[in-house]
Design an enzyme around this catalytic site. Sequence first.
Site, PDB file in Angstrom:
ATOM      1  N   GLU A 174       0.825  -1.205   0.000  1.00 26.19           N
ATOM      2  CA  GLU A 174       0.000   0.000   0.000  1.00 26.19           C
ATOM      3  C   GLU A 174       0.865   1.263   0.000  1.00 26.19           C
ATOM      4  O   GLU A 174       1.160   1.824   1.061  1.00 26.19           O
ATOM      5  CB  GLU A 174      -0.919   0.001   1.236  1.00 26.19           C
ATOM      6  CG  GLU A 174      -1.840   1.226   1.292  1.00 26.19           C
ATOM      7  CD  GLU A 174      -2.672   1.304   2.572  1.00 26.19           C
ATOM      8  OE1 GLU A 174      -2.412   0.526   3.507  1.00 26.19           O
ATOM      9  OE2 GLU A 174      -3.561   2.157   2.625  1.00 26.19           O
ATOM     10  N   LYS A 216      -2.663  -1.817  -2.930  1.00 24.02           N
ATOM     11  CA  LYS A 216      -3.680  -0.949  -2.341  1.00 24.02           C
ATOM     12  C   LYS A 216      -3.222   0.464  -2.655  1.00 24.02           C
ATOM     13  O   LYS A 216      -2.167   0.906  -2.194  1.00 24.02           O
ATOM     14  CB  LYS A 216      -3.772  -1.204  -0.837  1.00 24.02           C
ATOM     15  CG  LYS A 216      -4.764  -0.303  -0.141  1.00 24.02           C
ATOM     16  CD  LYS A 216      -5.250  -0.925   1.149  1.00 24.02           C
ATOM     17  CE  LYS A 216      -6.089   0.068   1.931  1.00 24.02           C
ATOM     18  NZ  LYS A 216      -6.842  -0.567   3.014  1.00 24.02           N
TER      19      LYS A 216
HETATM   20  P1  13P Z   1      -9.006   4.353   4.545  1.00 21.87           P
HETATM   21  O1  13P Z   1      -9.933   3.741   3.536  1.00 21.87           O
HETATM   22  O2  13P Z   1      -9.700   4.945   5.718  1.00 21.87           O
HETATM   23  O3  13P Z   1      -8.014   5.286   3.898  1.00 21.87           O
HETATM   24  O4  13P Z   1      -8.142   3.190   5.188  1.00 21.87           O
HETATM   25  C1  13P Z   1      -7.535   2.246   4.411  1.00 21.87           C
HETATM   26  C2  13P Z   1      -6.371   1.657   5.123  1.00 21.87           C
HETATM   27  O5  13P Z   1      -6.384   0.522   5.502  1.00 21.87           O
HETATM   28  C3  13P Z   1      -5.187   2.495   5.321  1.00 21.87           C
HETATM   29  O6  13P Z   1      -4.098   1.655   5.628  1.00 21.87           O
END
Ligand code: 13P
Length: 339
Positions: A174, A216
Amino acid sequence: MKTAETANQLVAAGKGIMAADRPAPAFYDLLRTESIPTDEAAYRAWSELLFLAPNLDEYVSGIIMTDEQVRMADSGGASLIEQVIERGMIPGISPARGLERLAGSDGETVGSGLDGLRERLAEYAALGVGFSKWRAAFQIGPGTPSYYAIEANAYVMAQMAALSQEAGIAPIVEPEVMLWGDHTIERCFAVTEWVLSRTFEALYIHRVELESTLVKASMVLSGDKCPEQAEVDTVAEQTVKCFRRGMPAAIPGIVFLSGGQSDIDATARLNAMNANYELPWKLSFSYARALQREPLAIWGNRAENVEAAQAALYHRAKMNGLASLGLWKEELEGEAVVS
Ligand code: 13P
């Protein structure tokens, strides 16, 4: 490879991921910020509400959990992770131990928690965890993100991904380019393209199998304080253009974080990408806030509100499930969900 199967299941048609991995201390901080009464049992009550929401599996393929949640029992003493698996959803783990200040940088961060990760991942796999998620956070500002922060985070994410695959766990990396700031959408595009190119270089060096890896990602957006806010169609166009450059077709899918967008923006923008473009990967969601903001407010840590909160969660999961197919329409938001 089992991990490739898992990665594909996570982005099965019409489904996405629920990120529920806010650790207990941060969850209690959130309750205080929202003026919701806190008590010792609140973290478990909230986790139970989310994980056991009726029929959530229709739109949710997997749930990202914390170390505490994968070991948690519900109020009746039954294992939550086992119930998630029984309901046909894949449990995931967020194995990082938070973001640390990157030494020598101008306030930038790197994810910590690689120490002992091989052993922890083996334990998670034995508990039934199928995937992992590791976040890097990049703040756009004058001179940031730096080359240093991008490289350091790319290497840490890639090590986590390689260790996960070794443990039979499908990794999600991510690299979040954060929404906060007055930057333009063009700057966000350039930073996202750069971050993606370095992330995939690191995954290559670490011999990570792309077919069992998901990303992500953040959408390409105007900073929240930018006077000129890009329209939904521009966000979709720029995000797809950036990803076509930076995301290899070998990955099964990209799941978005919501990153502070409103619930409807997060859904509408995802929908626009899927409705208007032919894409080489699945584009779906891995939202925390954009799925849970409204349920949390409805719940307010009161047992009598659990059902209504679960109905609101189901509704948002459904809206995003439809958006992952390009089939969402604003009119559908009017469906009564809470009595
Ligand atoms: P949000 O959708 O609130 O941005 O969170 C996603 C997430 O897991 C961040 O690591």
